[in-house]
Scaffold this active site. Structure first.
Site, PDB file in Angstrom:
ATOM      1  CB  THR A   1      -0.916   0.016   1.242  1.00 43.35           C
ATOM      2  OG1 THR A   1      -1.700  -1.176   1.249  1.00 43.35           O
ATOM      3  CG2 THR A   1      -1.829   1.229   1.211  1.00 43.35           C
ATOM      4  CD  GLN A   2       4.084   2.204  -2.672  1.00 39.89           C
ATOM      5  OE1 GLN A   2       4.796   3.177  -2.430  1.00 39.89           O
ATOM      6  NE2 GLN A   2       4.437   0.962  -2.377  1.00 39.89           N
TER       7      GLN A   2
END
Length: 245
Positions: free
Chosen positions: A23-24
């Site tokens: 998850t960025q």
């Protein structure tokens, strides 16, 4: 391009690392949590908004959770990561209960567990995008602490996450004292939440306040604060909302 030139690219795509995605950016997020000690225990407050980017998409997101017999958790940040943290805590409490040794995890132990979890995920460059508040009472001892998404943690008499660090903590520094009654504590938290509603675009006027004492955890029903704005959207923000968590 010959076959020799394409081999490195092909092998990298077929490697196990090619399937790993992290998850960025957080997607659906909750804003501030505020916690204080009061005369008989701990009080936590959080609103129920879930923002999709800058859009308040959900208005019934519960972000306060009891953990075992002695602890209460509040979370800011990514809602799905909070659900993962909740799942891991449920497993931890279940494992602890299976020992059936007459002992149970207290808030200090749960706070240390959360700190290790957040720091471990940060070291893997795959953090859980949350800031957490953990409070509890065990053997007459009140405990209140917080931990960030990279494992930074501390204890205090009052804590907050998100914009609450900037807007609620100054109020608490001026008005908090250790002999607050339950009613005074709730009134103080409502004052903080009202300021956050006015100043934080991600806040909604629908909140819950939870308390934990030696007798256990009580989470209030959702309710709205009185404001100086007479718009119906602020008085009852969930009218017409089609989704909830």
């Amino acid at each position: 391009m010959n076959m020799m030139d394409s081999t490195p690219a092909k092998s990298s795509l077929m490697s196990p690392e090619a399937d790993i995605q992290r998850t960025q950016y957080p997607y659906v997020t909750g804003t501030s949590v505020v916690g204080i000690k009061y005369k008989d225990g701990i009080l936590l407050a959080a609103d129920m908004g879930g923002s999709y980017g800058s859009t308040i998409r959900y208005k019934s997101v519960e972000r306060l959770k009891s953990v075992g017999k002695h602890s209460l958790l509040g979370a800011s940040g990514e809602i799905s990561d909070f659900q993962e943290i909740s799942r891991k805590l449920d497993e931890l409490i279940l494992y602890d209960n299976m020992w059936d040794d007459g002992n149970s995890l207290g808030p200090k132990e749960v706070h240390n567990y959360l700190t290790r979890m957040m720091y471990n995920r940060r070291n893997k460059f795959n953090p859980l995008w949350n800031s957490l508040v953990l409070g509890g009472v065990k053997n007459g001892q009140k405990y209140l602490g917080t931990v960030s998404m990279i494992g930074v943690h501390y204890e205090d008499d009052h804590v907050a996450t998100g914009f609450g660090n900037h807007l609620a903590r100054p109020i608490l520094r001026d008005e908090w004292h250790e002999n607050l009654s339950y009613e005074e504590g709730v009134k103080l938290l409502e004052k903080c939440m009202r300021v956050l509603l006015y100043r934080d675009r991600s806040a909604v006027n629908k909140l819950q306040i939870a308390k934990i004492t030696e007798e256990g955890v009580t989470v209030s029903q959702p309710y709205s604060l009185k404001t100086f704005w007479n718009f119906s959207a602020f008085q009852n923000p969930t009218v017409g909302a089609e989704g909830s968590w």
